[in-house]
Enzyme design. Structure first.
Site, mmCIF file in Angstrom:
data_model
loop_
_atom_site.group_PDB
_atom_site.id
_atom_site.type_symbol
_atom_site.label_atom_id
_atom_site.label_comp_id
_atom_site.label_asym_id
_atom_site.label_seq_id
_atom_site.Cartn_x
_atom_site.Cartn_y
_atom_site.Cartn_z
ATOM 1 N N THR A 1 -4.019 -8.345 6.878
ATOM 2 C CA THR A 1 -4.334 -9.505 6.052
ATOM 3 C C THR A 1 -4.610 -10.746 6.895
ATOM 4 O O THR A 1 -5.610 -11.445 6.685
ATOM 5 C CB THR A 1 -3.163 -9.789 5.091
ATOM 6 O OG1 THR A 1 -2.970 -8.643 4.248
ATOM 7 C CG2 THR A 1 -3.449 -10.995 4.225
ATOM 8 N N ILE B 1 2.817 -23.795 6.690
ATOM 9 C CA ILE B 1 3.478 -25.088 6.910
ATOM 10 C C ILE B 1 3.504 -25.382 8.412
ATOM 11 O O ILE B 1 4.054 -24.610 9.186
ATOM 12 C CB ILE B 1 4.917 -25.077 6.365
ATOM 13 C CG1 ILE B 1 4.938 -24.712 4.881
ATOM 14 C CG2 ILE B 1 5.570 -26.442 6.575
ATOM 15 C CD1 ILE B 1 6.333 -24.532 4.300
ATOM 16 N N GLY C 1 4.234 -5.174 -4.027
ATOM 17 C CA GLY C 1 3.892 -5.191 -2.613
ATOM 18 C C GLY C 1 4.441 -6.374 -1.855
ATOM 19 O O GLY C 1 3.978 -6.697 -0.757
ATOM 20 N N GLU D 1 8.700 -5.927 2.695
ATOM 21 C CA GLU D 1 8.341 -5.281 3.953
ATOM 22 C C GLU D 1 8.554 -3.768 3.816
ATOM 23 O O GLU D 1 9.260 -3.293 2.914
ATOM 24 C CB GLU D 1 9.217 -5.823 5.089
ATOM 25 C CG GLU D 1 9.040 -7.303 5.387
ATOM 26 C CD GLU D 1 7.899 -7.570 6.339
ATOM 27 O OE1 GLU D 1 7.216 -6.604 6.740
ATOM 28 O OE2 GLU D 1 7.692 -8.746 6.691
ATOM 29 N N LYS E 1 12.958 -16.538 12.064
ATOM 30 C CA LYS E 1 12.290 -17.834 12.005
ATOM 31 C C LYS E 1 13.253 -18.965 12.322
ATOM 32 O O LYS E 1 12.910 -19.903 13.061
ATOM 33 C CB LYS E 1 11.677 -18.031 10.620
ATOM 34 C CG LYS E 1 10.633 -16.989 10.254
ATOM 35 C CD LYS E 1 10.227 -17.075 8.791
ATOM 36 C CE LYS E 1 9.274 -15.961 8.398
ATOM 37 N NZ LYS E 1 8.911 -16.004 6.965
#
Length: 430
Positions: free
Chosen positions: A16, A140, A191, A194, A209
């Site tokens: 994607t 972001i 979907g 993960e 993160k």
């Protein structure tokens, strides 16, 4: 005046995000050149399946089956790694690119959370740039905010909702009054999860993160192992409803702050005021809150994943390289980053406690005594209707420490009046 030579990209990973990057380069070629002063072009790509229809024409690009070969090609200036994974081809190809003198842009939070220090040191030694805006909070621009716009601040706290799937599940539970298992199955069919759902609902993805943001905010080496992780699996619809009844919403919240005892990093369900920006965050959206000594509180909200937002973050990094901007990976030289001393939830807070209390004389008194012995005082308490000999009891404590809460939870099991394991959720004031 001659046109500068193009900045040439090699893209590994055509899912994607990779397809999104190709679309931006094609759609905004003129705009990119105008804003950077030079063209940006894709010369070669790599992915596991050549035959897959990705909805874009890849015929004009060279194809490499091995990402390491792609990363070291003479006609690649920037290696764009979008495969994912903390080891394997992603790690090998990034290391090869750096050794070959290539700049690297990646969206791979797992790779950097586990190997960021070594890779950043290698990039500095090779005098190349390593950028990873797309690895944290999707579209972001939080990395840019910390390393550039807020660079003159001492950061006091970083927190946020950094996994859109978990926020979707918790929001859906609240809006539709559905239990966790039902909404989890919905998210899976849509979907959103993960391949290993525990990466999402277990807080691992968001913890990766948070560890990267902590490094930049506090000048420490990335320490994912120091992140306290608790997922959302134990959050029940009763918690959602009862938190709302008291003016709170439940979020999987990441918080990092430097304390006198060390760096506190935790990713766990928290109650936040329903009227706060975090409390009002809906669906799969992400939000990051940064607090600095000069700027005060900054709130950034946006899409945390998806083709367009994540590809936008990748291109922001690519365009900075095209402009010649060379900021250190984590905001200052990797060799100057200090090891993080982990601190476990040292900052006091109020807590939400839920337990099933047996219908026995003196049960509440025993609970109150255990809490008092642990140094936990009760701010407010609610008892709901009995169900087969037990009654849900909700307690909101005054500000206390996690150590005191843990002591109280241990003691409650020995009272003989609490059925099952009590649940404790921190209340974060934002």
């Amino acid at each position: 005046m001659s046109t500068p030579a193009p900045l040439r990209l090699g893209i590994a990973g055509l899912g994607t995000v990779g397809v999104g990057v190709i679309k931006i380069v094609r759609k905004h070629a003129k705009l990119i050149e105008e804003r950077t002063g030079r063209p940006v072009a894709i010369t070669a790509v790599a992915a596991r399946n050549r035959a897959k229809d990705r909805g874009v024409d890849l015929g004009k690009y060279d194809w490499e089956d091995d990402p390491v070969t792609l990363a070291t090609r003479d006609d690649v200036d920037v290696y764009v790694e979008l495969m994912g994974g903390s080891d394997g081809p992603a790690k090998a190809s990034v290391e090869a690119a750096i050794a070959a003198g290539k700049h690297v842009v990646t969206a791979n939070k797992a790779l950097l959370a586990h190997h960021g220090q070594a890779i950043a040191e290698a990039a500095e030694a090779a005098d190349v740039v390593l950028r990873f805006e797309a690895a944290v909070a999707g579209g972001i621009p939080v990395i840019k905010a910390l390393t550039e716009g807020l660079a003159g601040n001492e950061i006091t706290r970083v927190m946020g909702v950094m996994n859109g799937t978990c926020n979707y599940i918790l929001t859906r539970m609240y809006d539709a009054e559905l239990p966790y298992d039902v909404v989890f199955d919905e998210a899976d069919k849509l979907g959103f999860l993960e391949a290993d759902p525990q990466l999402d609902v277990g807080g691992i993805d968001a913890g990766h993160k948070l560890s990267l943001l902590s490094s930049i905010a506090f000048g420490t080496q990335v320490n994912f192992d120091g992140v306290e992780l608790e997922g959302i699996e134990r959050v029940k619809i009763e918690d959602i409803e009862q938190a709302a009844d008291m003016g709170y919403r439940i979020k999987l919240l990441g918080v990092a702050q430097m304390t006198g005892r060390g760096l506190e990093q935790r990713m766990s369900p928290c109650l936040v005021p329903a009227a706060s920006p975090l409390g009002q965050l809906e669906g799969g959206t992400n939000m990051v809150v940064i607090e600095g000594d000069s700027v005060g509180q900054i709130v950034m909200r946006g899409a945390g994943a998806g083709e367009g937002p994540t590809a936008s973050a990748v291109m922001g990094d690519v365009m900075d390289i095209a402009r010649g901007i060379t900021i250190s990976t984590f905001g200052k030289r990797a060799t100057d980053l200090v090891p993080a001393k982990p601190a476990k939830a040292t900052v006091p807070a109020a807590y939400y406690l839920r337990m099933s209390l047996m219908d026995k004389p003196g049960a509440l008194a025993k609970v109150a005594a255990v809490l008092g012995d642990a140094g936990v005082s009760i701010n407010r308490m609610r008892q709901y209707g009995h169900d087969e000999g037990t009654a849900p009891v909700i307690i909101v404590t005054h500000t206390t420490t996690r150590a005191a809460i843990d002591e109280a939870l241990s003691g409650l099991g020995a009272t003989g009046v609490v059925e099952g394991d009590p649940v404790a959720i921190r209340i974060e004031e934002v």
